[in-house]
Design a protein around this motif. Structure first.
Motif, PDB file in Angstrom:
ATOM      1  N   ALA A 235     -72.175 -59.255  65.392  1.00  0.00           N
ATOM      2  CA  ALA A 235     -72.430 -60.535  64.740  1.00  0.00           C
ATOM      3  C   ALA A 235     -72.788 -60.323  63.275  1.00  0.00           C
ATOM      4  N   LEU A 236     -72.244 -61.189  62.415  1.00  0.00           N
ATOM      5  CA  LEU A 236     -72.547 -61.201  60.987  1.00  0.00           C
ATOM      6  C   LEU A 236     -73.455 -62.392  60.714  1.00  0.00           C
ATOM      7  N   ASN A 237     -74.585 -62.162  60.044  1.00  0.00           N
ATOM      8  CA  ASN A 237     -75.543 -63.238  59.776  1.00  0.00           C
ATOM      9  C   ASN A 237     -75.987 -63.193  58.318  1.00  0.00           C
ATOM     10  N   LEU A 238     -76.194 -64.364  57.750  1.00  0.00           N
ATOM     11  CA  LEU A 238     -76.763 -64.459  56.412  1.00  0.00           C
ATOM     12  C   LEU A 238     -78.267 -64.271  56.520  1.00  0.00           C
ATOM     13  N   THR A 239     -78.775 -63.198  55.975  1.00  0.00           N
ATOM     14  CA  THR A 239     -80.217 -62.957  55.974  1.00  0.00           C
ATOM     15  C   THR A 239     -80.884 -63.596  54.761  1.00  0.00           C
ATOM     16  N   THR A 240     -80.103 -63.851  53.711  1.00  0.00           N
ATOM     17  CA  THR A 240     -80.590 -64.538  52.516  1.00  0.00           C
ATOM     18  C   THR A 240     -79.555 -65.565  52.091  1.00  0.00           C
ATOM     19  N   ASN A 241     -80.003 -66.780  51.824  1.00  0.00           N
ATOM     20  CA  ASN A 241     -79.130 -67.858  51.363  1.00  0.00           C
ATOM     21  C   ASN A 241     -80.015 -68.850  50.612  1.00  0.00           C
ATOM     22  N   ALA A 242     -80.495 -68.433  49.447  1.00  0.00           N
ATOM     23  CA  ALA A 242     -81.530 -69.209  48.759  1.00  0.00           C
ATOM     24  C   ALA A 242     -81.269 -69.266  47.264  1.00  0.00           C
ATOM     25  N   ARG A 243     -81.700 -70.366  46.642  1.00  0.00           N
ATOM     26  CA  ARG A 243     -81.586 -70.512  45.206  1.00  0.00           C
ATOM     27  C   ARG A 243     -82.414 -69.445  44.499  1.00  0.00           C
ATOM     28  N   SER A 244     -81.860 -68.905  43.434  1.00  0.00           N
ATOM     29  CA  SER A 244     -82.552 -67.901  42.639  1.00  0.00           C
ATOM     30  C   SER A 244     -83.264 -68.563  41.473  1.00  0.00           C
ATOM     31  N   PRO A 245     -84.241 -67.896  40.877  1.00  0.00           N
ATOM     32  CA  PRO A 245     -84.920 -68.472  39.711  1.00  0.00           C
ATOM     33  C   PRO A 245     -83.968 -68.805  38.575  1.00  0.00           C
ATOM     34  N   ALA A 246     -82.849 -68.080  38.487  1.00  0.00           N
ATOM     35  CA  ALA A 246     -81.884 -68.324  37.414  1.00  0.00           C
ATOM     36  C   ALA A 246     -80.972 -69.507  37.699  1.00  0.00           C
ATOM     37  N   GLY A 247     -81.037 -70.073  38.912  1.00  0.00           N
ATOM     38  CA  GLY A 247     -80.239 -71.257  39.230  1.00  0.00           C
ATOM     39  C   GLY A 247     -79.045 -71.014  40.113  1.00  0.00           C
ATOM     40  N   GLY A 248     -78.712 -69.759  40.399  1.00  0.00           N
ATOM     41  CA  GLY A 248     -77.617 -69.483  41.315  1.00  0.00           C
ATOM     42  C   GLY A 248     -78.120 -69.416  42.745  1.00  0.00           C
ATOM     43  N   VAL A 249     -77.351 -68.780  43.622  1.00  0.00           N
ATOM     44  CA  VAL A 249     -77.751 -68.591  45.014  1.00  0.00           C
ATOM     45  C   VAL A 249     -77.569 -67.122  45.363  1.00  0.00           C
ATOM     46  N   ASN A 250     -78.624 -66.514  45.873  1.00  0.00           N
ATOM     47  CA  ASN A 250     -78.559 -65.131  46.331  1.00  0.00           C
ATOM     48  C   ASN A 250     -78.150 -65.095  47.798  1.00  0.00           C
ATOM     49  N   LEU A 251     -77.084 -64.379  48.079  1.00  0.00           N
ATOM     50  CA  LEU A 251     -76.618 -64.192  49.454  1.00  0.00           C
ATOM     51  C   LEU A 251     -76.935 -62.771  49.894  1.00  0.00           C
ATOM     52  N   GLY A 252     -77.387 -62.630  51.129  1.00  0.00           N
ATOM     53  CA  GLY A 252     -77.610 -61.327  51.721  1.00  0.00           C
ATOM     54  C   GLY A 252     -77.219 -61.371  53.179  1.00  0.00           C
ATOM     55  N   TRP A 253     -76.788 -60.243  53.727  1.00  0.00           N
ATOM     56  CA  TRP A 253     -76.331 -60.217  55.117  1.00  0.00           C
ATOM     57  C   TRP A 253     -76.577 -58.843  55.727  1.00  0.00           C
ATOM     58  N   ASN A 254     -76.498 -58.795  57.047  1.00  0.00           N
ATOM     59  CA  ASN A 254     -76.633 -57.532  57.764  1.00  0.00           C
ATOM     60  C   ASN A 254     -75.313 -56.781  57.735  1.00  0.00           C
ATOM     61  N   LEU A 255     -75.386 -55.471  57.701  1.00  0.00           N
ATOM     62  CA  LEU A 255     -74.175 -54.661  57.763  1.00  0.00           C
ATOM     63  C   LEU A 255     -73.686 -54.601  59.207  1.00  0.00           C
ATOM     64  N   VAL A 256     -72.389 -54.784  59.397  1.00  0.00           N
ATOM     65  CA  VAL A 256     -71.770 -54.814  60.719  1.00  0.00           C
ATOM     66  C   VAL A 256     -71.095 -53.470  60.984  1.00  0.00           C
ATOM     67  N   GLY A 257     -71.417 -52.859  62.111  1.00  0.00           N
ATOM     68  CA  GLY A 257     -70.792 -51.595  62.475  1.00  0.00           C
ATOM     69  C   GLY A 257     -69.283 -51.719  62.566  1.00  0.00           C
ATOM     70  N   ASN A 258     -68.574 -50.728  62.031  1.00  0.00           N
ATOM     71  CA  ASN A 258     -67.112 -50.658  62.018  1.00  0.00           C
ATOM     72  C   ASN A 258     -66.455 -51.635  61.044  1.00  0.00           C
ATOM     73  N   ALA A 259     -67.232 -52.446  60.329  1.00  0.00           N
ATOM     74  CA  ALA A 259     -66.643 -53.303  59.295  1.00  0.00           C
ATOM     75  C   ALA A 259     -66.220 -52.431  58.121  1.00  0.00           C
ATOM     76  N   GLN A 260     -65.050 -52.724  57.561  1.00  0.00           N
ATOM     77  CA  GLN A 260     -64.514 -51.941  56.451  1.00  0.00           C
ATOM     78  C   GLN A 260     -64.611 -52.663  55.119  1.00  0.00           C
ATOM     79  N   ALA A 261     -64.903 -53.983  55.139  1.00  0.00           N
ATOM     80  CA  ALA A 261     -64.994 -54.743  53.895  1.00  0.00           C
ATOM     81  C   ALA A 261     -65.648 -56.085  54.164  1.00  0.00           C
ATOM     82  N   TYR A 262     -66.174 -56.690  53.098  1.00  0.00           N
ATOM     83  CA  TYR A 262     -66.774 -58.030  53.171  1.00  0.00           C
ATOM     84  C   TYR A 262     -66.173 -58.903  52.080  1.00  0.00           C
ATOM     85  N   TYR A 263     -66.163 -60.211  52.348  1.00  0.00           N
ATOM     86  CA  TYR A 263     -65.619 -61.170  51.388  1.00  0.00           C
ATOM     87  C   TYR A 263     -66.356 -62.489  51.569  1.00  0.00           C
ATOM     88  N   ALA A 264     -66.865 -63.034  50.464  1.00  0.00           N
ATOM     89  CA  ALA A 264     -67.591 -64.309  50.501  1.00  0.00           C
ATOM     90  C   ALA A 264     -66.831 -65.347  49.692  1.00  0.00           C
TER      91      ALA A 264
END
Length: 428
Positions: A235-264
């Motif tokens: 399972a892939l889950n967003l561990t961080t999905n929150a507004r940053s002080p600079a006004g953007g959004v910080n995304l974070g996620w868990n690493l998935v075993g055997n995954a070769q790449a990520y794309y958001a």
């Protein structure tokens, strides 16, 4: 996924004769395979897009709600596609899965009936009520607190309608080679699961590990074994999905075993006139069409040129300029796995002996998650507001004059024409 030989699987309607280099000056003839079999394994958490493959369609509402609330574990789906160069008047085939998959003793591979399209069903004419589209699309790309110079790329829908030829290249997506699974158009006989007769769900703890057998009256018997590292991706889950002080959004996620790449990617809109897209690619690419699966070769190439994030990446910042332009947006995160490839019989070591392939199998993998950009699931589920037409929403009063139809906005085009109403864009 450390598996059998990485082979290009032929899915043609008839047996194919080719050559494989064995050594300097030696070529080996290859025929077949008679049958090709593809298994597409997906793991989904959070809110995802509707399934687009055989047996797909709008997802079950209760399943979506359970996934958003984290109930019942990740959702797993499996797509099975069998193609053969053999023909029969009454095709029948089935997949006998391992017990760990928990979907029953047999999965019938149904051959769909192809219905010719009549002239009346073809969209040859533009409806009289059609109005020229209005609005624009803004395209951002790249991870970072701020958008790069030269962004966003702006697409004006009204100008495109006036000059359709100018659309070529504007909706630039990921540079990849679409995979070619078995299909009714590529094979003399074809079968698939799920289908209109059977749509058995794979439980969240279902496993592909174990022996698999495919048998039928238009295919040689196919048998292979999937090992622990050839199971569904985790399972892939967003561990961080929150507004940053600079006004953007910080995304974070868990690493998935055997995954070769990520794309958001993220798609949203600030009003009815503007659609805004963003992708994590370092190369200009819209979030217009994200591939469900990628070949191992494409994954390697796209990680190298930074279109995809590498397997050790677990953070990405969505720039402030995108967030400002799209206060309401959906984010989707993909983890691409490798492939398991099998072929029978094994290639002869003597290059003078023809390799008559009977069957070839490809198993491909992905895991994904999604949600509202900048909001965790609990915050999203606690949000208010009513849709027009929903119980309690203002209703039109009898006797009021009917308003003339409005030209389609950019958000309408994306919502209805591309994503089928899957995104929560505001209507204004």
């Amino acid at each position: 996924m450390g598996l059998g030989p990485k082979l290009a699987l032929a899915a043609g309607a008839a047996a194919i004769v080719t050559t494989v280099p064995m050594s300097a000056g030696a070529q080996q003839k290859v025929t077949g395979p008679v049958a090709t079999y593809w298994m597409s394994a997906q793991t989904q958490t959070g809110f995802g897009m509707p399934a687009m493959g055989p047996g797909g369609g709008q997802p079950d509402t209760s399943a979506i709600m359970r996934a958003m609330m984290g109930g019942g574990g990740p959702s797993k789906t499996l797509m099975l596609q069998l193609g053969s160069s053999q023909t029969t008047t009454a095709p029948q085939a089935e997949h006998l899965p391992p017990r760990n998959l928990q979907v029953g003793a047999s999965l019938p591979l149904l051959t769909p009936k192809v219905t010719p399209v009549t002239r009346e069903e073809r969209p040859d004419q533009i409806p009289e009520e059609y109005q020229k589209p209005r609005g624009r699309m803004l395209v951002f790309w790249g991870c970072g607190e701020r958008a790069r110079p030269g962004q966003p790329y702006v697409i004006d829908f009204a100008k495109l309608a006036a000059n359709p030829q100018s659309a070529a290249g504007l909706f630039r997506g990921i540079d990849y080679r679409p995979m070619q699974p078995p299909s009714p158009s590529r094979n003399r006989t074809y079968g698939e699961w799920p289908n209109k007769d059977t749509r058995t769900s794979v439980p969240s703890n279902g496993s592909l590990v174990g022996p698999h057998t495919i048998q039928g009256n238009y295919t040689p018997e196919i048998s292979f074994m999937l090992e622990e590292d050839q199971d569904f991706l985790g399972a892939l889950n967003l561990t961080t999905n929150a507004r940053s002080p600079a006004g953007g959004v910080n995304l974070g996620w868990n690493l998935v075993g055997n995954a070769q790449a990520y794309y958001a990617s993220a798609i949203g809109g600030g009003d009815g006139e503007t659609v805004v897209m963003w992708s994590s690619s370092e190369i200009q690419a819209s979030a217009f069409s994200n591939p469900d699966f990628l070949s191992t070769g494409d994954i390697t190439r796209l990680v190298a040129n930074k279109t995809l994030m590498g397997p050790a990446t677990k953070t990405c910042a969505v720039p402030k300029e995108f967030v400002d332009a799209a206060p309401s947006a959906m984010v989707q995160l993909m983890a691409y796995g490798g492939e398991a490839n099998f072929v029978y019989p094994p290639r002869p070591t003597d290059p003078k002996v023809t390799w008559n392939q009977q069957w070839a199998v490809k198993v491909r993998y992905r895991s994904s998650t999604g949600g509202i950009l900048g909001q965790d699931m609990n915050a999203m589920m606690g949000g208010g507001g009513r849709r027009a037409g929903a119980p309690g929403a203002p209703q039109p009063q009898p006797g009021q004059p009917q308003q003339p139809p409005k030209p389609p906005s950019a958000a309408d085009i994306l919502r209805q024409g591309i994503l089928g109403g899957a995104l929560p864009f505001p209507r204004r």
